[in-house]
Write a protein that holds these residues in place. Structure first.
Motif, PDB file in Angstrom:
ATOM      1  N   LEU A 184       0.802  -1.221   0.000  1.00 51.40           N
ATOM      2  CA  LEU A 184       0.000   0.000   0.000  1.00 51.40           C
ATOM      3  C   LEU A 184       0.835   1.271   0.000  1.00 51.40           C
ATOM      4  N   GLU A 185       2.160   1.124   0.089  1.00 49.62           N
ATOM      5  CA  GLU A 185       3.034   2.306  -0.028  1.00 49.62           C
ATOM      6  C   GLU A 185       2.752   2.982  -1.380  1.00 49.62           C
ATOM      7  N   PRO A 186       3.049   4.291  -1.491  1.00 46.75           N
ATOM      8  CA  PRO A 186       2.722   4.997  -2.736  1.00 46.75           C
ATOM      9  C   PRO A 186       3.275   4.325  -4.000  1.00 46.75           C
ATOM     10  N   ASP A 187       4.448   3.692  -3.901  1.00 49.48           N
ATOM     11  CA  ASP A 187       4.970   3.012  -5.090  1.00 49.48           C
ATOM     12  C   ASP A 187       4.721   1.501  -5.033  1.00 49.48           C
ATOM     13  N   GLY A 188       3.804   1.082  -4.160  1.00 49.14           N
ATOM     14  CA  GLY A 188       3.509  -0.349  -4.001  1.00 49.14           C
ATOM     15  C   GLY A 188       2.628  -0.900  -5.111  1.00 49.14           C
ATOM     16  N   GLU A 189       2.283  -2.176  -4.961  1.00 45.81           N
ATOM     17  CA  GLU A 189       1.581  -2.877  -6.043  1.00 45.81           C
ATOM     18  C   GLU A 189       0.072  -2.629  -6.045  1.00 45.81           C
ATOM     19  N   VAL A 190      -0.461  -2.201  -4.924  1.00 44.90           N
ATOM     20  CA  VAL A 190      -1.917  -2.101  -4.816  1.00 44.90           C
ATOM     21  C   VAL A 190      -2.354  -0.643  -4.808  1.00 44.90           C
TER      22      VAL A 190
END
Ligand code: ATP
Ligand code: MG
Length: 307
Positions: free
Chosen positions: A239-245
Motif C-alpha cells: 500500500l506504499e505509494p509506489d507499491g503494487e496495490v
C-alpha cells in the motif's frame, strides 16, 4: 448478450453428438470467431433435450457469465434456469489479459471444471478467450487441455490459425482411453468483429451493473490474508505509494481455500483495515478471510459514469 443466434451448418449435429457422448467440451477459436455464440446455442439446445449443462466461462476479457477478471461456472438443468444466468462458482484471476496471468487462467479453468464434475452435469461447456496465436496462445490452450482432459475440442477455424495448438494436442494422452474428439467448424457467416471500443464498453457495463447496489465495507487487517496474483502479499508494503496495490483496483473476496464470495473495488485503508466497495452482503462479508488484489482498475470504469 441478447441477440438472435443463426445456427451454422453442423451445429445441430454437434449438439446431438455432445448429448450422446457427454463429458467436457472446450471451445477454441480466434477472437470474434463465434465461440460464445456457439456455447450459448449448445447450452440452450442441450437443455431443451433434457441434459444438464455446466458452463465454464474462462474468458477473462469478454466474460459472459461472470465479470471480467474472473473465471466462473454455473450448472443449468432446465431451460428456465437460463433466466438466472449468473455464476455459482467464481475464481478470481484479477487480470483481463490472459497472456499476463497464464497460471491463474489454467488453475481457474481446472477449479471451475472440477465444480461441474462435483455437481454431476452431463456436459461441461468451456468457453475460452480468443488468445490462440504465438507462444502464449499455444501454452495457454494446451495447458488448459492438459488439465481439463476434455472429451471434445470444438475448433472454430478460418484458415489454419488453430493448427499449432491442435497438433500439440495430438501428443496428449486421451481421457479414459476414449480419445479426444476434435470437431472442426468454420466461423458462422454472421460472426463479426466486436472492436476495441465495443469490448471496453461491454466491460464497463458489466462492472456498472455488478456494483450498482454496492456498499462500502471495512475488512480488519487481523482477520484477512492478502494476495496478489496467487502470492501472499505484505499488505503494508503493497500500500506504499509506489507499491503494487492502488485504490480503484478490482479485488476478489474469498473464504476458505476455494470459495470466492464476490468482488470488490479497493478504496483505501484506515488504521485498522482495508476499505472495499462491494455488493456482497455484510453478513457474507464477515466470512471473508482472503482478499486478492487484481490489476484491473475497475474504479475507473465506475468513475467514467460519474463524469
Ligand atoms: N451464429 C451467429 N448468429 C448471429 N450472430 C453471431 C453468430 N456468431 C457470432 N455472432 C456475432 O458475432 C460477434 C462475435 O461472436 P462471439 O462473441 O460469439 O465470438 P467469440 O469468439 O466469443 O469472441 P471473443 O473471443 O471476443 O469472446 C457477436 O456480436 C455475435 O453476436
Ligand atoms: Mg466470447
Amino acid at each position: 448478450m441478447e441477440m438472435q443466434i443463426v445456427p451454422a451448418p453442423g451445429w445441430a449435429r454437434l449438439a446431438n453428438e455432445l448429448l450422446r457422448e457427454k463429458g467436457t467440451a472446450i471451445l477454441l477459436g480466434a477472437a470474434d470467431s463465434g465461440k460464445s455464440t456457439l456455447a450459448r446455442y449448445l447450452l440452450e439446445s442441450l437443455l431443451r433435450k433434457s441434459a444438464s449443462v455446466c458452463l465454464v466461462d474462462c474468458d477473462v476479457g469478454q466474460s459472459v457469465l461472470g465479470l471480467p477478471g474472473t473465471i466462473t461456472s454455473a450448472v443449468f438443468k432446465h431451460p428456465s434456469d437460463l433466466s438466472r444466468f449468473r455464476p455459482q462458482g467464481i475464481f478470481f484471476v484479477g487480470s483481463d489479459n490472459p497472456a499476463k496471468s497464464m497460471g491463474g487462467m489454467i488453475e481457474g479453468a481446472a477449479r471451475m471444471a472440477a465444480l461441474c464434475k462435483k455437481k454431476k452435469a452431463d456436459i461441461t461447456l468451456v468457453d475460452t478467450t480468443g488468445l490462440i496465436s504465438g507462444w502464449a496462445g499455444k501454452a495457454l490452450k494446451t495447458g488448459k487441455v492438459r488439465r481439463l482432459k476434455p472429451r471434445h475440442i470444438m475448433a472454430i477455424e478460418r484458415k489454419g490459425e488453430l493448427e499449432q495448438i491442435l497438433s500439440a494436442m495430438k501428443a496428449l494422452p486421451p481421457e479414459d482411453g476414449k480419445g479426444v474428439r476434435v470437431h472442426r467448424l468454420r466461423p458462422s457467416e454472421h460472426a463479426h468483429n466486436t472492436g476495441r471500443l465495443r469490448r471496453a464498453s461491454y466491460r464497463e457495463k458489466k462492472f456498472r451493473d455488478y456494483f450498482s447496489g454496492a456498499t462500502v465495507i471495512k475488512f480488519p487487517f487481523e482477520k484477512v490474508r492478502f494476495f496478489r496474483k496467487g502470492r501472499a502479499l505484505d499488505i503494508k508494503a503493497a500500500l506504499e505509494p509506489d507499491g503494487e496495490v492502488k485504490p480503484g483496483c478490482l479485488a476478489g473476496l474469498g473464504w476458505g481455500e476455494e470459495e470466492t464470495l464476490g468482488l470488490g473495488i479497493f478504496e483505501g485503508v484506515d488504521p485498522s483495515g482495508v476499505v472495499i466497495m462491494t455488493p456482497v452482503s455484510l453478513a457474507r462479508a464477515r466470512r471473508v478471510d482472503r482478499i486478492s488484489f487484481g490489476e484491473i482498475m475497475a474504479g475507473d470504469f465506475l468513475a467514467a459514469r460519474k463524469k
